[in-house]
Scaffold this motif. Structure first.
Motif, PDB file in Angstrom:
ATOM      1  N   TYR A  57      20.019   4.678  51.972  1.00  0.00           N
ATOM      2  CA  TYR A  57      20.617   5.891  52.534  1.00  0.00           C
ATOM      3  C   TYR A  57      19.548   6.967  52.653  1.00  0.00           C
ATOM      4  N   ASP A  58      19.363   7.487  53.852  1.00  0.00           N
ATOM      5  CA  ASP A  58      18.352   8.517  54.071  1.00  0.00           C
ATOM      6  C   ASP A  58      18.758   9.396  55.245  1.00  0.00           C
ATOM      7  N   LYS A  59      18.841  10.691  55.002  1.00  0.00           N
ATOM      8  CA  LYS A  59      19.154  11.674  56.052  1.00  0.00           C
ATOM      9  C   LYS A  59      20.434  11.309  56.801  1.00  0.00           C
ATOM     10  N   ASN A  60      21.450  10.960  56.016  1.00  0.00           N
ATOM     11  CA  ASN A  60      22.780  10.630  56.561  1.00  0.00           C
ATOM     12  C   ASN A  60      22.772   9.405  57.473  1.00  0.00           C
ATOM     13  N   TRP A  61      21.839   8.493  57.213  1.00  0.00           N
ATOM     14  CA  TRP A  61      21.824   7.197  57.884  1.00  0.00           C
ATOM     15  C   TRP A  61      21.838   6.104  56.817  1.00  0.00           C
ATOM     16  N   PRO A  71      24.550   5.682  61.543  1.00  0.00           N
ATOM     17  CA  PRO A  71      24.711   7.052  61.051  1.00  0.00           C
ATOM     18  C   PRO A  71      25.990   7.160  60.222  1.00  0.00           C
ATOM     19  N   VAL A 119      29.964  10.830  54.822  1.00  0.00           N
ATOM     20  CA  VAL A 119      29.086  11.778  54.130  1.00  0.00           C
ATOM     21  C   VAL A 119      29.776  12.327  52.884  1.00  0.00           C
ATOM     22  N   LYS A 164      20.645   4.574  69.315  1.00  0.00           N
ATOM     23  CA  LYS A 164      20.870   5.689  68.405  1.00  0.00           C
ATOM     24  C   LYS A 164      21.980   6.607  68.905  1.00  0.00           C
TER      25      LYS A 164
END
Length: 403
Positions: free
Chosen positions: A263-267, A282, A288, A384
């Protein structure tokens, strides 16, 4: 390790393993019912675990002495000969050793399902090793297992959970099949270890394959499931299941076995999925929020977002997720369902409500990526924007149904 520590150490559930700081390779495995000494070392370029004995009969000093002797012999004897001497059985290994050896091999290869095999074969109160010990009144040898023993155990499993019996048969069959291959591997210089001549599981029928399910939970059922989860599971499991729902029904294993580093930067980036490819998604707004709750409930010193309740070195078991569904059905009189039905339910509702197109939800669920050359070689950047759009649509759907 000290004698005082040895007398006081205990676990309420599961199993813990401790390494001695004095003798390299000496291990103590502790479960609610036993404390066992063993030595872990590399023999013939492979990692081997050699049993020493029960800590109730073998003290710390004796265990260290035995471990040093085994480590000294490791350069002169084959792995099988050392194990046979340590067991005092002339190479006739116990059933439990066979099962533990197979699980250790799975764990060394990084197969995340090893914990399910371990529980079914050796660790739980309903394991096959426990069944055989009660049947014979002593620890069973691998060669003593007959097809009738296997059939009787599977009948007990089937009576408790019909769908789980087929899995247990597969676990046991795989362990004996591996042991047989090791037994008759003519390219190996080792001696016979398990004394097997056939796989006793092969004689039992595999059972009918599960048919494709078409259960789709309604809007109301999804809302009810979300609301009732805290009544049927402990907080981390609740957050795990809600995260699966918040991500539009992605695979259960992809969430319950996920690691913090994914999990990193809401991904969420899954390094390896069912089709053996990396898959990045995402987080939806609902996801979140669940991720924040997971952080608040975080267990110390574990790489898993949802660790096992008693063993922080393992992730939450998939079987634990299934138990929540059964508990909800029994306690709240819900229509029968399985947690894996969530995936189908979300895909159906998102398509029927025209929230997304089929190609979009296929990409989100990591389906159909090999149907043509363009999809086969897709990149993270290429999809993306599409994935961000799907995430927003999932949020919209959850809001509409009243979650």
């Amino acid at each position: 390790m000290t004698d005082r520590w040895l007398r006081s150490i205990s676990v309420e559930e599961g199993r813990a393993e401790f390494a001695d700081a004095v003798v390299r390779g000496l291990r103590l495995r502790v479960s609610p019912r036993s404390k066992k000494w063993s030595v872990v070392t590399r023999i013939e370029k492979k990692q081997k675990r050699i049993p020493i004995g029960d800590a109730g009969k073998v003290g710390l000093l004796d265990a260290r002495k035995a471990a040093n002797e085994i480590l000294d012999q490791a350069t002169d004897l084959t792995a099988d000969a050392i194990a046979a001497k340590a067991l005092g059985q002339d190479g006739d290994a116990s059933l439990k050793r066979l099962c533990e050896d197979y699980v250790a091999r799975m764990k060394a290869r990084g197969q995340p399902s090893y914990s399910e095999y371990e529980r079914a074969l050796a660790r739980s109160d309903y394991s096959f090793c426990r069944f055989m010990s009660e049947k014979l009144g002593r620890a069973a040898k691998a060669a003593e297992v007959t097809p009738r023993h296997v059939s009787e155990w599977l009948r007990l499993v089937y009576d408790r959970a019909p769908s789980h019996a087929r899995h247990c048969r597969a676990y046991l069959h795989a362990a004996f099949e591996w042991a047989l291959e090791a037994e008759f591997d003519y390219t190996s210089s080792g001696q016979s270890v398990y004394r097997l001549s056939a796989n006793p599981v092969s004689a039992t029928p595999a059972g009918a394959k599960s048919t494709a399910r078409n259960r789709v939970l309604s809007h109301k059922e999804l809302q009810t499931l979300w609301r009732l989860l805290p009544e049927a599971a402990e907080p981390r499991t609740v957050v795990c299941i809600r995260l699966i729902m918040a991500m539009g029904g992605i695979r259960i294993t992809e969430v319950c076995r996920s690691e913090w580093s994914w999990y990193d930067k809401n991904w969420l980036t899954l390094p390896k999925t069912k089709n053996a490819r990396e898959h990045a998604l995402p987080l939806t707004q609902y996801a979140v929020e669940q991720f924040r709750l997971a952080k608040a409930l975080a267990a110390p010193e574990t790489k898993y977002l949802f660790p096992h309740q008693t063993d922080r070195n393992q992730s939450l078991l998939v079987t634990s997720i299934g138990k929540v569904a059964r508990r909800l059905i029994e306690d709240f009189d819900l229509e029968p369902f399985q947690m894996r039905d969530l995936r189908r339910s979300f895909k159906t509702h998102l398509l029927d409500g025209e929230y997304v197109e089929e190609r979009e939800i296929d990409i989100w669920h990591n389906h159909g990526q090999n149907s043509d050359v363009a999809r086969k070689h897709y990149t993270f950047a290429e999809y993306k924007a599409l994935k961000i759009r799907v995430a927003g649509q999932i949020d919209g759907f959850l809001k509409i149904i009243g979650v």
